[in-house]
Design a protein around this motif. Structure first.
Motif, short mmCIF file in Angstrom:
data_model
loop_
_atom_site.label_atom_id
_atom_site.label_comp_id
_atom_site.label_asym_id
_atom_site.label_seq_id
_atom_site.Cartn_x
_atom_site.Cartn_y
_atom_site.Cartn_z
N LYS A 116 -34.42 56.94 -12.11
CA LYS A 116 -34.81 58.36 -12.08
C LYS A 116 -36.31 58.50 -11.83
O LYS A 116 -36.74 59.43 -11.13
CB LYS A 116 -34.42 59.05 -13.39
CG LYS A 116 -32.96 58.91 -13.77
CD LYS A 116 -32.02 59.30 -12.66
CE LYS A 116 -30.57 59.10 -13.06
NZ LYS A 116 -29.63 59.31 -11.93
N THR A 119 -36.86 58.08 -8.15
CA THR A 119 -36.37 59.24 -7.40
C THR A 119 -37.39 60.37 -7.43
O THR A 119 -37.68 61.01 -6.40
CB THR A 119 -35.03 59.71 -7.98
OG1 THR A 119 -34.06 58.66 -7.88
CG2 THR A 119 -34.51 60.93 -7.22
N ARG A 315 -29.90 70.26 -1.63
CA ARG A 315 -30.94 69.41 -2.19
C ARG A 315 -32.10 69.25 -1.22
O ARG A 315 -33.27 69.37 -1.61
CB ARG A 315 -30.38 68.04 -2.55
CG ARG A 315 -31.42 67.08 -3.13
CD ARG A 315 -30.82 65.72 -3.40
NE ARG A 315 -30.30 65.11 -2.18
CZ ARG A 315 -31.06 64.47 -1.29
NH1 ARG A 315 -32.36 64.39 -1.46
NH2 ARG A 315 -30.51 63.93 -0.22
N GLU A 339 -34.83 67.88 -11.85
CA GLU A 339 -33.74 66.91 -11.86
C GLU A 339 -33.04 66.88 -13.22
O GLU A 339 -31.83 66.69 -13.30
CB GLU A 339 -34.26 65.52 -11.50
CG GLU A 339 -34.50 65.32 -10.02
CD GLU A 339 -33.21 65.46 -9.20
OE1 GLU A 339 -32.15 64.98 -9.64
OE2 GLU A 339 -33.26 66.09 -8.13
N GLN A 343 -29.10 67.58 -13.58
CA GLN A 343 -28.19 66.62 -14.20
C GLN A 343 -27.49 67.22 -15.40
O GLN A 343 -26.32 66.94 -15.66
CB GLN A 343 -28.96 65.36 -14.61
CG GLN A 343 -28.08 64.22 -15.13
CD GLN A 343 -27.18 63.64 -14.06
OE1 GLN A 343 -27.38 63.86 -12.87
NE2 GLN A 343 -26.17 62.89 -14.48
#
Length: 398
Positions: A116, A119, A315, A339, A343
């Motif tokens: 993560k 990302t 996205r 994010e 999530q």
């Protein structure tokens, strides 16, 4: 910035991203039978709920701690990517040592946190490797396609190693790929440290109405993807061809994501990011309505495919809006916070079909209504005469 320079910078990020995604795919193959990656919808619902909790847990660390650090660390986001790549090598090697031990679980959690973190850092780096805002969608799109292609290619040798030698060899292969990512990350652009007192694009002080509306639209898109995955998984239970249907749904959904990543740059030539988000919200509503009226597993799979296509398109559009309108100084923090929200939406929506036995058409009707309302709300908000919230003019034909 010259075209060659911009192209060279993007290539460094592209190669880094490809190697990172390849290493990620290798790890998933190596740990395919572990608790983290082997979720059987026919098993206990409590186990599936535990998987959802584990999938969200890394964000509890990434959003409040790692996100701000990405923007403030000396060396910038480039250094964060390098640290993540080096850490992934160490984690992979430790996994080889503790593949059959309880220590594997914190190692996998560490890998998820690092994933993560990368990302978020990658998304924050994109504006530094393009020549202007008009190239943001195309750059994000190419990175999305690269992720899908690199992951698919990397799985082939990973699967061969897993079948012939075992998990240690597959994990070592993944570590080598992360080493390649570390090598390419050295060529990423350096970023100057700037004043970090500006608000993040993810705070209540979001700079534009487009950002405020955009993250809500993206929240719904991500939530719908989680809902459809588990809705189909539990709806297909007991069917004679259950495994084939679920495999088809997962496979076509992945293709839908790849198509969404691929067509985004073409849409961007005629539509601005805001109108691309409108397309992303309207498409699932139309297909969901057809599935609600007609019913059947194949149309259900079609809904899941279009939802994943729309989520990929959304996205790319939303990331470009954040990169375009959000403050440069806190971009990493913003992506971490967004994010985390997305999530959380994925997890909450996935819990619904786990706790409730929904008939297929009821689930499709729910998707249709949510997307229809979301599209209406987004269009209403983006057209409001509030300055920054208004729809920008379309790009001039090229």
């Amino acid at each position: 910035m010259s075209g060659w320079k911009a192209n060279s910078r993007f290539q460094q990020l592209a190669f880094t991203h490809a190697a990172m995604m390849g290493g990620e795919a290798a790890m998933v193959v190596a740990l395919a039978d572990s608790f983290f990656f082997d979720v059987d919808p026919n098993g206990a619902r409590s186990r599936v709920l535990a998987f959802l909790l584990v999938s969200f847990a890394p964000f509890l660390l990434v959003a409040p701690a790692i996100g701000p650090a990405i923007d403030r660390v000396r060396g910038g986001r480039k250094l964060i990517v390098q640290v993540v790549a080096a850490s992934r090598i160490v984690v992979q090697l430790l996994m080889m040592r503790f593949a059959d031990d309880i220590v594997l679980f914190p190692l996998v959690f560490a890998a998820l946190v690092l994933q993560k973190t990368y990302t978020v850092s990658k998304s924050a780096l994109v504006p530094a490797v393009v020549r202007g805002d008009a190239e943001l969608v195309e750059a994000n799109s190419k990175l999305g396609v690269i992720a899908g292609v690199a992951g698919t290619i990397a799985v082939i040798p990973a699967g061969a190693l897993q079948l012939t030698i075992g998990s240690p060899a597959t994990l070592l292969y993944g570590a080598l790929l992360f080493g390649v990512a570390l090598m390419f990350s050295i060529g990423l652009p350096d970023e100057l440290r700037v004043d970090t007192h500006e608000p993040s694009a993810a705070t209540e002080l979001e700079p534009t109405v487009g950002l405020q509306l955009g993250w809500v639209a993206m929240f719904i898109l991500r939530a719908a993807a989680g809902f459809m995955l588990f809705h189909l998984a539990f709806w297909f239970r007991g069917e004679p061809n259950e495994k084939q249907l679920l495999a088809l749904a997962v496979g076509l959904s992945s293709i839908g994501t790849l198509i969404g990543n691929s067509v985004a740059p073409r849409l961007r030539r005629t539509l601005h990011e805001e109108r691309m988000l409108v397309v992303a919200l309207v498409a699932p509503a139309i297909v969901g309505l057809a599935a609600t009226i007609v019913g059947g597993p194949l149309l259900g799979i079609a809904v899941a495919t279009v939802v994943n296509f729309a989520a990929a398109l959304g996205r790319l559009s939303f990331e470009s809006i954040v990169q375009r309108d959000g403050p440069d100084t806190n971009r990493g923090q913003a992506f971490a916070q967004f994010e985390t929200r997305f999530q959380l939406g994925w997890v909450i929506a996935a819990v619904i079909p786990i706790l409730l036995d929904l008939p297929g058409r009821v689930g499709f009707a729910l998707v249709t209504c949510v997307f229809a309302l979301a599209a209406f709300n987004y269009l209403l908000g983006i057209r409001a005469p509030t300055g920054h919230g208004r729809m920008p003019p379309e790009p001039a034909p090229s």
